[in-house]
Design a protein around this motif. Structure first.
Motif, mmCIF file in Angstrom:
data_model
loop_
_atom_site.group_PDB
_atom_site.id
_atom_site.type_symbol
_atom_site.label_atom_id
_atom_site.label_comp_id
_atom_site.label_asym_id
_atom_site.label_seq_id
_atom_site.Cartn_x
_atom_site.Cartn_y
_atom_site.Cartn_z
ATOM 1 N N ASP A 649 0.836 -1.208 0.000
ATOM 2 C CA ASP A 649 0.000 0.000 0.000
ATOM 3 C C ASP A 649 0.868 1.255 0.000
ATOM 4 O OD1 ASP A 649 -2.294 -1.553 0.079
ATOM 5 O OD2 ASP A 649 -2.368 -1.558 2.284
ATOM 6 N N ILE A 650 1.975 1.225 0.747
ATOM 7 C CA ILE A 650 2.875 2.387 0.799
ATOM 8 C C ILE A 650 3.482 2.646 -0.570
ATOM 9 C CG2 ILE A 650 4.986 3.302 1.834
ATOM 10 C CD1 ILE A 650 4.361 1.543 4.300
ATOM 11 N N VAL A 651 3.911 1.578 -1.237
ATOM 12 C CA VAL A 651 4.500 1.702 -2.575
ATOM 13 C C VAL A 651 3.457 2.224 -3.573
ATOM 14 C CG1 VAL A 651 5.390 0.361 -4.523
ATOM 15 C CG2 VAL A 651 6.316 -0.010 -2.221
ATOM 16 N N LYS A 652 2.274 1.711 -3.474
ATOM 17 C CA LYS A 652 1.190 2.140 -4.364
ATOM 18 C C LYS A 652 0.930 3.634 -4.201
ATOM 19 C CE LYS A 652 -3.548 0.866 -5.636
ATOM 20 N NZ LYS A 652 -4.702 -0.013 -5.297
ATOM 21 N N ASP A 653 0.955 4.121 -2.959
ATOM 22 C CA ASP A 653 0.712 5.539 -2.695
ATOM 23 C C ASP A 653 1.848 6.407 -3.234
ATOM 24 O OD1 ASP A 653 -0.981 7.552 -1.223
ATOM 25 O OD2 ASP A 653 0.937 7.878 -0.200
ATOM 26 N N LEU A 654 3.072 5.915 -3.131
ATOM 27 C CA LEU A 654 4.213 6.667 -3.660
ATOM 28 C C LEU A 654 4.127 6.800 -5.180
ATOM 29 C CD1 LEU A 654 7.108 5.241 -1.451
ATOM 30 C CD2 LEU A 654 6.416 7.628 -1.569
ATOM 31 N N PHE A 655 3.742 5.728 -5.829
ATOM 32 C CA PHE A 655 3.568 5.794 -7.288
ATOM 33 C C PHE A 655 2.448 6.779 -7.658
ATOM 34 C CE2 PHE A 655 5.496 1.335 -7.724
ATOM 35 C CZ PHE A 655 6.710 1.847 -8.148
ATOM 36 N N LYS A 656 1.415 6.795 -6.869
ATOM 37 C CA LYS A 656 0.267 7.675 -7.122
ATOM 38 C C LYS A 656 0.668 9.146 -7.030
ATOM 39 C CE LYS A 656 -4.411 8.588 -5.383
ATOM 40 N NZ LYS A 656 -5.401 8.213 -4.338
ATOM 41 N N ASN A 657 1.626 9.474 -6.147
ATOM 42 C CA ASN A 657 2.021 10.868 -5.910
ATOM 43 C C ASN A 657 3.380 11.213 -6.514
ATOM 44 O OD1 ASN A 657 -0.120 12.009 -3.957
ATOM 45 N ND2 ASN A 657 0.411 10.029 -3.034
ATOM 46 N N GLN A 658 3.778 10.507 -7.563
ATOM 47 C CA GLN A 658 5.093 10.741 -8.150
ATOM 48 C C GLN A 658 5.265 12.167 -8.675
ATOM 49 O OE1 GLN A 658 5.906 7.522 -10.976
ATOM 50 N NE2 GLN A 658 7.556 6.845 -9.640
ATOM 51 N N SER A 659 4.229 12.740 -9.242
ATOM 52 C CA SER A 659 4.338 14.095 -9.801
ATOM 53 C C SER A 659 4.628 15.119 -8.706
ATOM 54 C CB SER A 659 3.059 14.462 -10.553
ATOM 55 O OG SER A 659 1.937 14.382 -9.679
ATOM 56 N N LYS A 660 4.026 14.940 -7.527
ATOM 57 C CA LYS A 660 4.272 15.855 -6.411
ATOM 58 C C LYS A 660 5.732 15.757 -5.962
ATOM 59 C CE LYS A 660 3.679 14.768 -2.168
ATOM 60 N NZ LYS A 660 3.255 14.396 -0.805
#
Length: 697
Positions: A649-660
């Motif tokens: 879940d942590i990795v998934k969230d990091l991928f989701k916010n890559q642009s930020k």
């Protein structure tokens, strides 16, 4: 007789005298004395048995510790100390039985040599007077035995005039001594086999055989002796047998009888203790065998068979290169590298030096297969030398050059010393990461360098503070930068431009090598949480981890060898940075690769909060927060090992916010290091200017 040995022997003498009076035979009394001493000291033997079992019980952990930290003596010593404290193990207890055995032997020897005082209560003055009468030397340890023999053969009788001895007292002495039975199994226990010869020579043989039998059975069945190496086992056996032979030949027969009885009773006691406290109930012998194999493999790792043709080539190459290096005069600059993978930290700097001058670059490496040898084929002004690590230590003490450049810290602290020959060499530290230098490095790691090529403002500030705190000579703090990072950033941008949309996400796991790093503490949890989730996982260990803990690395690769290579792979070629450019996310602990990855790719990192890499416990005195702590909240997120169950879940969230993260990382990079894009040029300018000034002098 008011001596220490007298008071040590006195209680034992009472025991010996009581047994002699009980049985009336000196030989039987000696055997019973030996048995009595074993019974009295049996509680100590039980204590030692338990301690020995405890030692063997924790031996697998010690073996794995030595295997995992091969070469790191400090880590091994610290780990063993923690184990001993945890288990309440006392290593010095193993010396107790040896000390007791020696003490008892000395006491018995002394009692047997001095029976007139210990068994008959005859004063030392009277014994000396009797000895003087028969012409015996009172300085000889066995003179009392000669007196007893003289009384028994009639040389001294009740009517013999002895100066200073009352006739009535002499008569009582003769009565006591005459009743003293020295014969045992046809032997006079006062006789020394080497003096009387004959069949007495069988006594030392029996003593030697009893020692051999005791050692043989202990090697098979003693809980701790069984686990010793062959050298210890057979070394102890050899010493024991030789000592027994010596005792049998050159001391009175009574002492040899004691030694034989002691050896045989020790065997019986060992088996009794094994019945009472069976080691098999407490020791995991399968794990012990596994740990032995791990330790043997770690010792063998990286070592070459001297018969291997490559080994001979390496020795010949080292000899040739060492001679070549030491015979070249006017070496202006020398670069030193431990492994092939370290060339990348010098690459751009060396290229600038070659472009801007006619310098010859002398490059010493400890790696026989260093890429520098191939590079030198294309660039004749690079002179590479293969010198093994041990030989390098000697070479550095004798080196003559104007400037010596190295990425290895701790100069002049351990085996790598400043030159003893040329005192004005300028030693230059070239960075191998862009982080701080006061927490991850040991105290004083850069103190002996004259020049520090600083990656950024943080290193410059830290070094100024360290110099001020320690009152060190001023250092040349060059605003350098980090050329490798410049290259990575440029390559990363090109990679971003050419990235295919919708490609499989790549995750790079690149830990440090210190205690509690990801590979040692939680790699299985990470793989379990991410494998099979449509990610391409690449594990890239730190080069130092592979160097120090080769067995552990090989074991990890072997463990996952059957996994799908498209989903899980290991990158062990450190001359390449492919995985850094292509990965979408970095998972690390305290490795300097975090800054390289994030700035080069503008993608986030997941930091695992393992035990911090604190090589300098006094780092806080510098008063500057280390960069490795600062960036954890800036370049991504950090998580505790206990939370790795949610890693997917942590990795998934990091991928989701890559642009930020891309925006934040780009902004932070602007002020992170010096001289973006031209760090090598600035470094080369400083080196050439410094060498020019030295040349003018």
């Amino acid at each position: 007789m008011d001596t220490v040995i007298y008071y040590v022997c006195l209680p034992l003498a009472y025991l010996m005298k009581g047994l002699w009076m009980l049985v009336g035979n000196y030989g039987v009394a000696i055997i019973l004395f030996t048995l009595a001493s074993k019974i009295i000291l049996f509680p100590v033997s039980v204590w030692i048995q338990k301690n020995s079992i405890l030692m063997v019980k924790i031996q697998p952990e010690i073996n794995f510790l030595k295997a995992n930290y091969a070469g790191n003596l400090d880590a091994i010593a610290e780990g063993q100390s923690k184990l001993y404290k945890r288990e309440h193990y006392h290593p010095m207890l193993s010396l107790i039985p040896l000390a007791i055995q020696i003490l008892l032997l000395l006491a018995v020897v002394y009692i047997i040599y001095h029976p007139m005082g210990y068994l008959f209560g005859i004063s030392n003055e009277t014994a000396n007077a009797l000895a003087n009468y028969i012409g015996a030397d009172t300085g000889d340890s066995g003179f009392q035995l000669l007196v007893i023999q003289a009384i028994k053969d009639g040389t001294i009788t009740a009517s013999t005039p002895i100066e200073g001895v009352d006739p009535a007292y002499l008569e009582s002495i003769i009565e006591k001594v005459s009743s003293f039975k020295l014969n045992f199994l046809g032997m006079n226990l006062c006789s020394v086999p080497s003096k009387v010869l004959g069949w007495y020579f069988l006594l030392p043989v029996v003593a030697g055989l009893s020692s051999w039998l005791m050692c043989f059975t202990q090697n098979l069945s003693n809980v701790i002796q069984h686990e010793q190496g062959k050298l210890n086992k057979y070394g102890i056996m050899a010493v024991s047998v030789v000592l027994s032979l010596y005792l049998g030949f050159f001391v009175p027969a009574g002492i040899a009888v004691y030694w034989i009885a002691g050896n045989l009773l020790s065997i019986a006691q060992m088996y009794l203790l094994n019945l009472m406290i069976n080691p098999k109930k407490y020791v995991d012998y399968e794990k012990l065998e596994e740990s032995r194999k791990a330790l043997a493999d770690s010792k063998a790792f990286g070592k070459m068979d001297k018969k291997d043709p490559l080994y001979k080539q390496m020795k010949a190459r080292q000899k040739q290169d060492y001679k070549k290096f030491t015979h070249i005069v006017n070496k202006h600059i020398v670069f030193y590298s431990e492994k092939s993978g370290f060339y990348k930290y010098y690459k751009e700097l060396i290229a600038e030096l070659l472009k801007r001058s006619n310098l010859v670059i002398h490059y010493v490496t400890n790696d026989f297969n260093d890429v520098i040898f191939d590079i030198a084929k294309e660039e004749p002004r690079i002179k590479p030398y293969y010198i093994g690590l041990k030989k390098t230590a000697v070479l550095m003490m004798l080196v003559e050059t104007d400037m010596f450049v190295m990425t290895t810290p701790d100069l002049d602290k351990y085996y790598l010393k400043r030159s003893f020959i040329k005192k004005d060499i300028e030693y230059v530290y070239a960075p191998h990461d862009s982080l701080s230098v006061h927490m991850g490095f040991s105290d004083g790691a850069l103190d002996a360098f004259d020049t520090i090529l600083c990656t950024g403002k943080h290193v410059e500030a830290e070094m100024r503070r360290i110099v001020e705190m320690k009152n060190l000579p001023e250092k040349n703090l060059v605003q350098f930068g980090f050329p490798l990072l410049d290259n990575l950033v440029e390559a990363g941008r090109k990679e971003n431009e050419n990235r295919k949309a919708g490609k499989v996400k790549e995750i790079l796991i690149a830990p440090s090598w210190q205690e509690d790093n990801i590979l040692d503490s939680c790699i299985d949890q990470i793989i379990k949480g991410l494998y099979g989730k449509d990610y391409k996982i690449c594990i890239r260990p730190h080069p130092e981890y592979v160097k120090r803990f080769g067995y552990q690395m090989n074991k990890l690769v072997e463990k996952y060898k059957d996994y799908d290579k498209e989903q899980l792979s290991f990158e062990l070629d450190f001359s390449s940075n492919r995985s850094i450019y292509s990965s979408d996310l970095l998972i690390t602990d305290w490795s300097g690769i975090a800054a390289e990855f994030c700035f080069a790719t503008e993608r986030p990192a997941l930091f695992i909060n393992t035990k911090p890499k604190v090589s300098n416990p006094e780092w806080e005195k510098v008063g500057i927060t280390p960069m490795e702590i600062k960036i954890r909240k800036i370049l991504g997120v950090d998580v505790e090992k206990e939370d790795l169950g949610n890693i997917a879940d942590i990795v998934k969230d990091l991928f989701k916010n890559q642009s930020k993260y891309k925006t934040e990382i780009r902004e932070y990079y602007k002020d992170y290091t010096f001289n973006h894009g031209n760090a090598a040029e600035k470094g080369a300018q400083y080196i050439l200017k410094s060498l020019s000034q030295k040349n003018k002098k």
